[in-house]
Design a protein around this motif. Sequence first.
Motif, PDB file in Angstrom:
ATOM      1  N   SER A   1      -2.260  -2.963 -29.694  1.00 17.12           N
ATOM      2  CA  SER A   1      -0.830  -2.830 -29.929  1.00 17.12           C
ATOM      3  C   SER A   1      -0.444  -3.808 -31.027  1.00 17.12           C
ATOM      4  CB  SER A   1      -0.041  -3.176 -28.669  1.00 17.12           C
ATOM      5  OG  SER A   1      -0.460  -2.383 -27.594  1.00 17.12           O
ATOM      6  N   CYS A   2       0.443  -3.358 -31.894  1.00 19.12           N
ATOM      7  CA  CYS A   2       0.871  -4.220 -32.999  1.00 19.12           C
ATOM      8  C   CYS A   2       1.645  -5.418 -32.476  1.00 19.12           C
ATOM      9  CB  CYS A   2       1.747  -3.425 -33.961  1.00 19.12           C
ATOM     10  SG  CYS A   2       2.444  -4.436 -35.261  1.00 19.12           S
ATOM     11  N   SER A   3       1.350  -6.598 -33.029  1.00 15.94           N
ATOM     12  CA  SER A   3       2.022  -7.824 -32.590  1.00 15.94           C
ATOM     13  C   SER A   3       3.038  -8.293 -33.626  1.00 15.94           C
ATOM     14  CB  SER A   3       0.979  -8.916 -32.344  1.00 15.94           C
ATOM     15  OG  SER A   3       0.260  -9.174 -33.530  1.00 15.94           O
ATOM     16  N   HIS A   4       3.284  -7.476 -34.650  1.00 14.40           N
ATOM     17  CA  HIS A   4       4.152  -7.905 -35.743  1.00 14.40           C
ATOM     18  C   HIS A   4       5.581  -7.388 -35.583  1.00 14.40           C
ATOM     19  CE1 HIS A   4       0.065  -8.117 -37.458  1.00 14.40           C
ATOM     20  NE2 HIS A   4       0.543  -9.142 -38.141  1.00 14.40           N
ATOM     21  N   THR A   5       6.465  -7.955 -36.387  1.00 12.35           N
ATOM     22  CA  THR A   5       7.833  -7.467 -36.503  1.00 12.35           C
ATOM     23  C   THR A   5       8.091  -7.183 -37.978  1.00 12.35           C
ATOM     24  OG1 THR A   5       8.429  -8.938 -34.712  1.00 12.35           O
ATOM     25  CG2 THR A   5      10.239  -7.955 -35.945  1.00 12.35           C
ATOM     26  N   PRO A   6       8.512  -5.977 -38.379  1.00 14.82           N
ATOM     27  CA  PRO A   6       8.711  -4.811 -37.517  1.00 14.82           C
ATOM     28  C   PRO A   6       7.385  -4.262 -36.987  1.00 14.82           C
ATOM     29  CG  PRO A   6       8.952  -4.196 -39.813  1.00 14.82           C
ATOM     30  CD  PRO A   6       8.814  -5.682 -39.788  1.00 14.82           C
ATOM     31  N   ARG A   7       7.462  -3.608 -35.871  1.00 15.19           N
ATOM     32  CA  ARG A   7       6.282  -3.156 -35.168  1.00 15.19           C
ATOM     33  C   ARG A   7       5.621  -1.961 -35.869  1.00 15.19           C
ATOM     34  NH1 ARG A   7       4.319  -4.270 -29.991  1.00 15.19           N
ATOM     35  NH2 ARG A   7       5.926  -5.857 -29.867  1.00 15.19           N
ATOM     36  N   GLY A   8       4.304  -2.050 -36.057  1.00 13.81           N
ATOM     37  CA  GLY A   8       3.574  -0.935 -36.624  1.00 13.81           C
ATOM     38  C   GLY A   8       2.961  -0.091 -35.517  1.00 13.81           C
ATOM     39  N   ALA A   9       2.276   0.979 -35.905  1.00 10.30           N
ATOM     40  CA  ALA A   9       1.674   1.875 -34.914  1.00 10.30           C
ATOM     41  C   ALA A   9       0.563   1.160 -34.149  1.00 10.30           C
ATOM     42  CB  ALA A   9       1.118   3.118 -35.611  1.00 10.30           C
ATOM     43  N   ALA A  10      -0.130   0.258 -34.819  1.00  9.46           N
ATOM     44  CA  ALA A  10      -1.262  -0.429 -34.205  1.00  9.46           C
ATOM     45  C   ALA A  10      -1.691  -1.572 -35.114  1.00  9.46           C
ATOM     46  CB  ALA A  10      -2.426   0.530 -34.013  1.00  9.46           C
ATOM     47  N   ASP A  11      -2.531  -2.452 -34.590  1.00 10.44           N
ATOM     48  CA  ASP A  11      -3.242  -3.414 -35.422  1.00 10.44           C
ATOM     49  C   ASP A  11      -4.730  -3.103 -35.285  1.00 10.44           C
ATOM     50  OD1 ASP A  11      -1.030  -4.785 -36.327  1.00 10.44           O
ATOM     51  OD2 ASP A  11      -1.214  -6.438 -34.908  1.00 10.44           O
ATOM     52  N   GLY A  12      -5.405  -2.957 -36.408  1.00  9.98           N
ATOM     53  CA  GLY A  12      -6.830  -2.671 -36.379  1.00  9.98           C
ATOM     54  C   GLY A  12      -7.636  -3.948 -36.534  1.00  9.98           C
ATOM     55  N   PHE A  13      -8.665  -4.088 -35.707  1.00  4.11           N
ATOM     56  CA  PHE A  13      -9.558  -5.244 -35.768  1.00  4.11           C
ATOM     57  C   PHE A  13     -10.983  -4.779 -36.075  1.00  4.11           C
ATOM     58  CE2 PHE A  13      -7.173  -8.872 -33.957  1.00  4.11           C
ATOM     59  CZ  PHE A  13      -6.055  -8.215 -33.466  1.00  4.11           C
ATOM     60  N   THR A  14     -11.705  -5.565 -36.851  1.00  2.00           N
ATOM     61  CA  THR A  14     -13.135  -5.337 -37.045  1.00  2.00           C
ATOM     62  C   THR A  14     -13.844  -6.682 -37.111  1.00  2.00           C
ATOM     63  OG1 THR A  14     -12.842  -3.274 -38.287  1.00  2.00           O
ATOM     64  CG2 THR A  14     -14.926  -4.429 -38.605  1.00  2.00           C
ATOM     65  N   VAL A  15     -14.997  -6.755 -36.451  1.00  3.05           N
ATOM     66  CA  VAL A  15     -15.872  -7.906 -36.648  1.00  3.05           C
ATOM     67  C   VAL A  15     -17.172  -7.371 -37.244  1.00  3.05           C
ATOM     68  CG1 VAL A  15     -16.800  -7.835 -34.287  1.00  3.05           C
ATOM     69  CG2 VAL A  15     -16.926  -9.952 -35.603  1.00  3.05           C
ATOM     70  N   ILE A  16     -17.660  -8.038 -38.297  1.00  2.17           N
ATOM     71  CA  ILE A  16     -18.922  -7.667 -38.939  1.00  2.17           C
ATOM     72  C   ILE A  16     -19.812  -8.904 -39.009  1.00  2.17           C
ATOM     73  CG2 ILE A  16     -20.068  -6.771 -41.009  1.00  2.17           C
ATOM     74  CD1 ILE A  16     -17.556  -5.379 -41.801  1.00  2.17           C
ATOM     75  N   LEU A  17     -21.067  -8.732 -38.632  1.00  3.15           N
ATOM     76  CA  LEU A  17     -22.057  -9.801 -38.813  1.00  3.15           C
ATOM     77  C   LEU A  17     -23.081  -9.310 -39.823  1.00  3.15           C
ATOM     78  CD1 LEU A  17     -21.467  -9.949 -35.318  1.00  3.15           C
ATOM     79  CD2 LEU A  17     -22.304 -12.179 -36.069  1.00  3.15           C
ATOM     80  N   TYR A  18     -23.322 -10.150 -40.844  1.00  2.00           N
ATOM     81  CA  TYR A  18     -24.149  -9.741 -41.975  1.00  2.00           C
ATOM     82  C   TYR A  18     -25.099 -10.863 -42.380  1.00  2.00           C
ATOM     83  CZ  TYR A  18     -25.556  -8.410 -46.645  1.00  2.00           C
ATOM     84  OH  TYR A  18     -26.302  -8.108 -47.747  1.00  2.00           O
ATOM     85  N   PRO A  19     -26.358 -10.515 -42.711  1.00  2.00           N
ATOM     86  CA  PRO A  19     -26.995  -9.203 -42.544  1.00  2.00           C
ATOM     87  C   PRO A  19     -27.421  -8.978 -41.091  1.00  2.00           C
ATOM     88  CG  PRO A  19     -28.539 -10.751 -43.541  1.00  2.00           C
ATOM     89  CD  PRO A  19     -27.238 -11.494 -43.367  1.00  2.00           C
ATOM     90  N   ALA A  20     -27.740  -7.744 -40.774  1.00  2.00           N
ATOM     91  CA  ALA A  20     -27.967  -7.381 -39.381  1.00  2.00           C
ATOM     92  C   ALA A  20     -29.128  -8.145 -38.757  1.00  2.00           C
ATOM     93  CB  ALA A  20     -28.214  -5.871 -39.274  1.00  2.00           C
ATOM     94  N   ALA A  21     -30.217  -8.296 -39.509  1.00  2.00           N
ATOM     95  CA  ALA A  21     -31.437  -8.852 -38.921  1.00  2.00           C
ATOM     96  C   ALA A  21     -31.258 -10.310 -38.502  1.00  2.00           C
ATOM     97  CB  ALA A  21     -32.594  -8.722 -39.900  1.00  2.00           C
TER      98      ALA A  21
END
Length: 285
Positions: free
Chosen positions: A231-251
């Motif tokens: 759920s969006c935590s901002h004002t004004p409220r958006g449809a959603a908040d997108g999160f991504t975590v990436i670890l690089y490189p995979a190995a």
Amino acid sequence: MEPLTTTLKRTALAGLFLLIATWPAPAQQAAEPQLFSQSAQAILERDFPSPDLSYLLLDSSGKVLAERWPAQVPVSPGSLVKPFLAIAYGEQHEGKFPTVRCRGSQDRCWLPRGHGNLELEEAIAQSCNAYFLELSAGLDRQRDAATFARYGLAAPPIAASAESLAGVGSAWKETPLAWARAYLQLVNEQQSPTQSRIVKGMLDSAERGTARAVDAALGRNAALAKTGTASCSHTPRGAADGFTVILYPAAQPRLLLLVRVHGVTGAASTRIAGAMLRSLGAGER
Ligand SMILES: [Zn+2]
């Protein structure tokens, strides 16, 4: 979204990709991390100025290399909580995980038609709500909290719904830095059976799951990733908040990038996160 990704076409600072490709080379370890940190912060500020974007870039020790995250207040990152629920479940079920049949909307999954029968790895890759809602039911919450504490996580309040353990509710809040460091620890423990299965799920997520924009940006099997839509935590409220975590490189991850993008889904935030690592030289050969 386009203005952010098109900035990729700008030329990265000369030589930076060499830094990331070789870093940390043993003989240069002492001098280069700070240099890389300054370069990374400058490049990200230049190429990704959108105020809708928050991010943390960490090295494998958990040190912050670059950041823009206004107010480090605890956040509920949607499905980014799922791997930690899985670890708690495994500890309470002798490391055995069920096969779950996801029927979609009627099982409260985000994919209306459902994911069908899933094992843990595929449930992580597809971020299936039905699978993790099943894991979250009936756990010993005191034991959960002890598990989460080992990852530096405060855990949701004992009275919070089981849905919050699965990232469907929003009661489980931690600081962005706590989430990021918990992921580093999880990946460092991948010789353990449950953690190994979760890491495989994150590799699959980047290849063909909800985080597939990562492999599209960085190359096949380049990174581990997980998405979350909150759920969006901002004002004004958006449809959603997108999160991504990436670890690089995979190995053997040297970098962790955690992003939050206002107004988009987790899967959409992944395109930005992949582009950010790409701008730092990741994925080049
Ligand atoms: Zn599902």
